[in-house]
Scaffold this motif. Structure first.
Motif, PDB file in Angstrom:
ATOM      1  N   VAL A  16       0.535  -0.810   0.078  1.00 27.11           N
ATOM      2  CA  VAL A  16       0.173   0.017   0.066  1.00 27.11           C
ATOM      3  C   VAL A  16       0.673   1.022  -0.145  1.00 27.11           C
ATOM      4  O   VAL A  16       0.664   2.751  -0.784  1.00 27.11           O
ATOM      5  CB  VAL A  16      -0.854  -0.037   0.676  1.00 27.11           C
ATOM      6  N   LEU A  17       1.518   1.779   0.411  1.00 24.88           N
ATOM      7  CA  LEU A  17       3.194   2.252   1.172  1.00 24.88           C
ATOM      8  C   LEU A  17       3.823   2.660  -0.404  1.00 24.88           C
ATOM      9  O   LEU A  17       3.819   3.364  -0.894  1.00 24.88           O
ATOM     10  CB  LEU A  17       3.967   2.229   2.517  1.00 24.88           C
ATOM     11  N   ALA A  18       4.091   1.696  -1.014  1.00 28.13           N
ATOM     12  CA  ALA A  18       4.159   1.772  -1.734  1.00 28.13           C
ATOM     13  C   ALA A  18       3.667   2.625  -3.261  1.00 28.13           C
ATOM     14  O   ALA A  18       4.452   3.302  -4.043  1.00 28.13           O
ATOM     15  CB  ALA A  18       5.130   0.108  -2.770  1.00 28.13           C
ATOM     16  N   ALA A  19       3.228   1.841  -3.182  1.00 25.34           N
ATOM     17  CA  ALA A  19       1.192   2.155  -4.907  1.00 25.34           C
ATOM     18  C   ALA A  19       1.405   3.526  -3.933  1.00 25.34           C
ATOM     19  O   ALA A  19       1.245   4.080  -5.165  1.00 25.34           O
ATOM     20  CB  ALA A  19       0.311   1.106  -4.206  1.00 25.34           C
ATOM     21  N   LEU A  20       1.439   3.655  -3.232  1.00 20.93           N
ATOM     22  CA  LEU A  20       0.583   5.271  -2.714  1.00 20.93           C
ATOM     23  C   LEU A  20       1.749   6.330  -3.101  1.00 20.93           C
ATOM     24  O   LEU A  20       1.940   7.245  -3.492  1.00 20.93           O
ATOM     25  CB  LEU A  20       1.171   5.410  -1.489  1.00 20.93           C
ATOM     26  N   ALA A  21       3.655   5.771  -2.740  1.00 25.94           N
ATOM     27  CA  ALA A  21       4.323   6.706  -3.536  1.00 25.94           C
ATOM     28  C   ALA A  21       4.197   6.801  -5.187  1.00 25.94           C
ATOM     29  O   ALA A  21       4.736   8.278  -5.722  1.00 25.94           O
ATOM     30  CB  ALA A  21       5.868   6.150  -2.406  1.00 25.94           C
ATOM     31  N   ALA A  22       4.161   5.594  -6.211  1.00 22.20           N
ATOM     32  CA  ALA A  22       3.952   5.774  -7.099  1.00 22.20           C
ATOM     33  C   ALA A  22       2.514   6.250  -7.566  1.00 22.20           C
ATOM     34  O   ALA A  22       2.725   7.264  -8.752  1.00 22.20           O
ATOM     35  CB  ALA A  22       3.706   4.425  -7.570  1.00 22.20           C
ATOM     36  N   VAL A  23       1.823   6.359  -6.639  1.00 22.28           N
ATOM     37  CA  VAL A  23       0.915   7.644  -7.214  1.00 22.28           C
ATOM     38  C   VAL A  23       1.167   8.931  -6.577  1.00 22.28           C
ATOM     39  O   VAL A  23       1.317   9.821  -7.864  1.00 22.28           O
ATOM     40  CB  VAL A  23      -0.374   7.438  -5.677  1.00 22.28           C
ATOM     41  N   LEU A  24       2.082   9.859  -5.660  1.00 25.80           N
ATOM     42  CA  LEU A  24       1.844  11.031  -5.219  1.00 25.80           C
ATOM     43  C   LEU A  24       2.489  11.203  -6.711  1.00 25.80           C
ATOM     44  O   LEU A  24       3.725  12.080  -7.044  1.00 25.80           O
ATOM     45  CB  LEU A  24       2.931  10.570  -3.859  1.00 25.80           C
ATOM     46  N   ALA A  25       3.930  10.518  -6.764  1.00 29.03           N
ATOM     47  CA  ALA A  25       5.256  10.283  -8.329  1.00 29.03           C
ATOM     48  C   ALA A  25       4.290  10.387  -9.655  1.00 29.03           C
ATOM     49  O   ALA A  25       4.914  11.440 -10.201  1.00 29.03           O
ATOM     50  CB  ALA A  25       5.806   9.555  -7.299  1.00 29.03           C
ATOM     51  N   GLY A  26       3.773   9.806  -9.808  1.00 27.87           N
ATOM     52  CA  GLY A  26       2.536  10.179 -10.769  1.00 27.87           C
ATOM     53  C   GLY A  26       2.161  11.305 -10.991  1.00 27.87           C
ATOM     54  O   GLY A  26       1.916  12.361 -12.475  1.00 27.87           O
ATOM     55  N   ILE A  27       1.955  11.514 -10.040  1.00 29.17           N
ATOM     56  CA  ILE A  27       1.190  13.386 -10.121  1.00 29.17           C
ATOM     57  C   ILE A  27       1.800  14.259 -10.363  1.00 29.17           C
ATOM     58  O   ILE A  27       1.886  15.536 -11.176  1.00 29.17           O
ATOM     59  CB  ILE A  27       0.871  13.836  -8.638  1.00 29.17           C
ATOM     60  N   ASN A  28       3.573  13.695  -9.770  1.00 34.15           N
ATOM     61  CA  ASN A  28       4.675  14.994 -10.560  1.00 34.15           C
ATOM     62  C   ASN A  28       4.848  14.699 -11.983  1.00 34.15           C
ATOM     63  O   ASN A  28       6.187  15.063 -12.250  1.00 34.15           O
ATOM     64  CB  ASN A  28       5.410  15.102  -9.416  1.00 34.15           C
ATOM     65  N   ASP A  29       4.617  13.371 -12.230  1.00 36.53           N
ATOM     66  CA  ASP A  29       5.209  12.752 -13.784  1.00 36.53           C
ATOM     67  C   ASP A  29       4.479  13.465 -15.290  1.00 36.53           C
ATOM     68  O   ASP A  29       4.266  13.403 -15.487  1.00 36.53           O
ATOM     69  CB  ASP A  29       4.682  11.179 -13.743  1.00 36.53           C
ATOM     70  N   ARG A  30       5.411  14.321 -15.260  1.00 36.45           N
ATOM     71  CA  ARG A  30       4.921  15.696 -16.617  1.00 36.45           C
ATOM     72  C   ARG A  30       6.213  15.706 -17.515  1.00 36.45           C
ATOM     73  O   ARG A  30       6.444  14.840 -17.324  1.00 36.45           O
ATOM     74  CB  ARG A  30       5.001  17.665 -15.345  1.00 36.45           C
ATOM     75  N   PRO A  31       5.720  16.332 -18.668  1.00 36.84           N
ATOM     76  CA  PRO A  31       6.371  15.717 -20.027  1.00 36.84           C
ATOM     77  C   PRO A  31       7.739  16.684 -19.458  1.00 36.84           C
ATOM     78  O   PRO A  31       7.589  17.837 -18.542  1.00 36.84           O
ATOM     79  CB  PRO A  31       5.612  17.038 -21.023  1.00 36.84           C
TER      80      PRO A  31
END
Length: 618
Positions: A55-70
Motif C-alpha cells: 500500500v505504501l509503495a503504491a501510494l508513493a507511485a501515485v504521488l510520484a505520478g502526480i509529478n510525472d509531467r512532460p
C-alpha cells in the motif's frame, strides 16, 4: 426600435478558474507508466504477504505520478526524486511521532513541520512538491496503526517512487519506437521552442502577439529545465546531447530577434516564419535543415533574425559544441534560498500552512479520541485534505475548495459502485491500476484529479485492512474545506499578498540586471541571453502569481490589487530592453522611441513603488 444587447453573465474569476480545463493530447507514455506502477506494486505486496508495504509503495507511485509531467528524463530525476525523498522523511517522522507522542504533542510537532514545509514551498516548483509530500506522508505515518517501523515504511515508500522513476528513465515516450530515445524529452522541448518562435513571428502586428510571446517564454523555460537537470559531470558526455545543447543556444538569438519584431509591431513576411518551422522539424527528426528562406533585411530586427537563422543553420549542420554553463538558470546558493524562505512570501505562506495543517491534525485527533470515527482508527484524511487545499499553485482558494468537494463526492460515489460490482481483493487491485493510468489525464483539472485519487486511496486503504469508509471521507473533506476557507481568510501579521509582491520584486531585480547589461555597452552576448532568460523566467513566475491572486475571492484579491498592472509594466520594460539590445547591435545607438519607452516604463514602476534605476545617461 433598436434594442441594446442583453449583457451576458460573466462568471466570477474563482468560479471561472474552477470550470477551466487544460487541453492537450493524451500522454500515452505517462498513462502506460501509471498502469505499470501502483497496481503491480500493490499486487506484489499482497502476494508477498506484506499488504501494508504494498500500500505504501503504491501510494508513493501515485504521488510520484502526480509529478510525472512532460520533460526530459534528466529533469524527471529531480522532479520525482526530491519530493520522494521528502515523502520518505515525512513518513518516518510521522510514524515515530504518532507512536511516541500524545495528541497535543503530535499536533504541535506537525504544526511546526507545516511551518517549515510551507516556507520551503515558495522556493520553486520542485520544493513545493517536496513540501506537499512531506506533509501528506507525515499525516499518513501518524495516522496509520501498523506494526512497521518508520524506517521500514520509508523504504517501502522509496521503493514505490523509485519504481515509477525507473519506468520514466527506461521506457520510451509516445511516438518513439526505435533508435536512441534517451533525449526525446529534450528534443521535443527544443523543437517546441522553434515552433513558438515561428508562432510569434506569424502573430507580429496582430492581437495575439503578446500571448505568443508569453508562450515562447514558457517553451524556453521548459527547454531550459529539460536540458539543465542534474548530472554527474559538469558537461554533456555524448555528441547527441551536445548537439541538443547547441540547438537550444541557437534558438536564443532567434527568440531575441522575434521579440524585437513583436515590440516594433509591424507584420513580417510570411516566408520569415518558414525558417524556424524547418528548424523545429529538423530537431524533431534529428536531421539537417536544408535551405532556409531569409527575410528582408530592411530593419535592424529583420537583419538580426536573418543573422540568427544563418547561425542556426550552421549550428545544425556542424553540430557545434555548446557552452553548457549558460543553459541552466541562475544557481541559487544557500543564502539565496534562506532569503526566499524567510522573506515575506515564505513567512506568510509558512504560517498559513502551519495553521491549516496544525488545526486539521488537532481536529482529527480530537475526533479520533472521542470515537467519532467509529471503528476507523485512521485520522489522516482530514490533514491530508487540508494540505492539498492550502496549496496556492493548485488554483485560487475558493476554486480549490469547490473542486476538492466535488471531486471527493464523485470519487466516493464511484468507489462505492465499483466495490459493489468488483470482486474484493482482485477487483481493488485492478481498480488501483486503472486509476494509476488515469492520473496523467486527470491532472488537467483539480476536481478530476481529486476524484481519481479518492477512488485510488479508498481502494488502497481497503486492501490494507480498513473497512469501507467513503461516507466518512466525504464528511472529513467538507470539514477540511470549511477549515481552510476560514483560516485562509483570517488576518495574519505582516503584509498580505507578500508572496506576490516578493515575486514581483525578484522580477524587477532581474529586469534591472538585464537592462544594465544592455545599456552598459558589454559585448558579451552569451551573458546577455542568460540575463534575458532570467528576466523573462522570473516575470512569468510573477505573472502567474498575480493571475492566481486576482482570481481569489474579493476579500483576498483586494490585498494584491494593482499587482497585475505592475507585471504588465515589467513585461513592457523587458520587451523594450530586448528591442534596445537588437537595435544597439545593428546601429550602436538608440532611437528616441526606445528612450521614451524606457523612461515611461521606469516612471510607471517608480509610481507603483518598484524602483528600477536607469543605468547610465540615456
Amino acid at each position: 426600435m433598436n434594442r441594446s444587447p442583453v449583457p451576458r453573465s460573466v462568471a466570477p474569476p474563482w468560479l471561472a478558474h474552477a470550470l477551466r480545463t487544460q487541453r492537450a493530447p493524451v500522454p500515452w507514455s505517462a498513462v502506460l507508466r501509471g498502469a505499470l506502477a501502483a497496481g503491480p506494486l500493490l499486487l506484489a505486496g499482497v502476494l508477498a504477504g506484506r499488504a501494508s508495504a504494498g500500500v505504501l509503495a503504491a501510494l508513493a507511485a501515485v504521488l510520484a505520478g502526480i509529478n510525472d509531467r512532460p520533460g526530459s528524463r534528466r529533469a524527471a530525476v529531480q522532479r520525482l526524486g526530491v519530493p520522494a525523498l521528502a515523502g520518505a522523511l515525512g513518513l518516518a517522522v510521522g510514524t515515530y511521532a504518532g507512536h511516541l507522542l500524545g495528541a497535543v504533542a503530535l499536533t504541535l510537532v506537525l504544526t511546526g513541520l507545516g511551518l517549515v514545509a510551507g516556507g520551503v514551498s515558495v522556493v520553486g516548483a520542485v520544493s513545493s512538491a517536496a513540501g506537499t509530500q512531506l506533509l501528506v506522508t507525515a499525516a499518513v505515518g501518524a495516522g496509520l496503526s501498523t506494526t512497521d517501523g518508520g524506517w521500514q515504511r520509508a523504504l517501502a515508500f522509496l521503493a514505490g517512487a523509485g519504481w515509477l522513476l525507473l519506468l520514466r528513465l527506461t521506457l520510451p515516450t509516445s511516438g518513439v519506437l526505435a533508435g536512441e530515445f534517451r533525449f526525446d524529452g529534450e528534443r521535443a522541448a527544443i523543437a517546441d521552442v522553434y515552433e513558438a518562435i515561428a508562432a510569434l513571428l506569424d502573430a507580429v502586428g496582430g492581437d495575439h502577439a503578446t500571448t505568443r510571446r508569453a508562450e515562447l517564454t514558457a517553451a524556453l523555460d521548459h527547454a531550459q529545465d529539460a536540458l539543465g537537470g542534474p548530472r554527474l559531470h559538469r558537461y554533456a558526455g555524448s555528441a547527441a546531447e551536445r548537439r541538443l545543447h547547441a540547438q537550444y543556444l541557437a534558438a536564443l538569438p532567434l527568440a531575441e530577434a522575434a521579440t524585437a519584431l513583436c515590440w516594433v509591431g509591424e507584420p513580417v513576411e510570411a516566408r520569415a516564419v518558414l525558417g524556424p518551422r524547418r528548424l523545429a522539424a529538423a530537431v524533431r527528426g534529428d536531421t539537417g535543415t536544408g535551405p532556409l528562406p531569409a527575410p528582408y533585411r530592411s530593419a535592424p530586427a529583420l537583419r538580426a533574425l536573418d543573422d540568427a537563422l544563418l547561425h542556426a543553420a550552421g549550428t545544425f549542420d556542424r553540430a557545434q559544441d555548446a557552452q553548457q554553463g549558460l543553459l541552466a538558470r541562475r544557481r541559487r546558493g544557500i543564502r539565496d534560498v534562506l532569503r526566499t524562505v524567510l522573506g515575506s512570501g515564505g513567512r506568510e505562506y509558512g504560517l498559513r500552512v502551519a495553521l491549516c495543517f496544525g488545526a486539521g491534525t488537532g481536529i482529527a485527533q480530537a475526533l479520533h479520541h472521542t470515537g467519532w470515527y467509529g471503528r476507523h482508527e485512521h485520522g489522516y484524511w482530514l490533514p491530508v485534505t487540508v494540505v492539498f487545499l492550502v496549496k496556492p499553485d493548485l488554483g485560487p482558494l475558493a476554486s480549490r475548495v469547490l473542486c476538492r468537494a466535488a471531486g471527493t463526492l464523485l470519487g466516493a460515489v464511484a468507489f462505492a459502485g465499483c466495490v459493489a460490482l468488483l470482486p474484493r481483493s482482485p477487483g481493488l487491485i485492478m481498480l488501483v491500476a486503472v486509476c494509476g493510468a488515469l492520473l496523467p489525464v486527470a491532472t488537467r483539472h483539480f476536481a478530476a484529479l481529486t476524484a481519481v485519487v479518492t477512488v485510488l486511496v479508498l481502494a488502497l486503504v481497503m486492501v490494507g485492512g480498513e473497512p469501507q469508509a467513503f461516507v466518512s471521507r466525504i464528511d472529513e473533506t467538507l470539514l477540511a474545506c470549511v477549515l481552510v476557507l476560514v483560516v485562509g481568510h483570517l488576518p495574519i501579521p505582516g503584509n498580505r499578498g507578500g508572496g506576490v509582491r516578493a515575486r514581483l520584486a525578484t522580477a524587477g531585480s532581474a529586469a534591472h540586471a538585464y537592462l544594465a547589461h544592455v545599456l552598459g555597452g558589454s559585448s558579451d552576448r552569451a551573458e546577455r541571453w542568460a540575463l534575458r532568460r532570467e528576466a523573462y523566467r522570473t516575470l512569468a513566475v510573477a505573472r502567474g502569481a498575480t493571475a492566481l491572486a486576482a482570481a481569489e475571492l474579493p476579500a483576498l484579491a483586494r490585498h494584491t490589487e494593482g499587482t497585475g498592472a505592475v507585471a504588465d509594466i515589467l513585461e513592457r520594460l523587458v520587451d523594450t530592453t530586448t528591442a534596445c539590445a537588437v537595435h544597439l547591435d545593428d546601429t550602436g545607438r538608440l532611437t528616441p522611441d526606445h528612450v521614451k519607452q524606457l523612461h515611461e516604463a521606469l516612471e510607471e514602476l517608480d509610481d507603483r513603488g518598484i524602483r528600477v534605476p536607469l543605468p547610465g545617461a540615456v
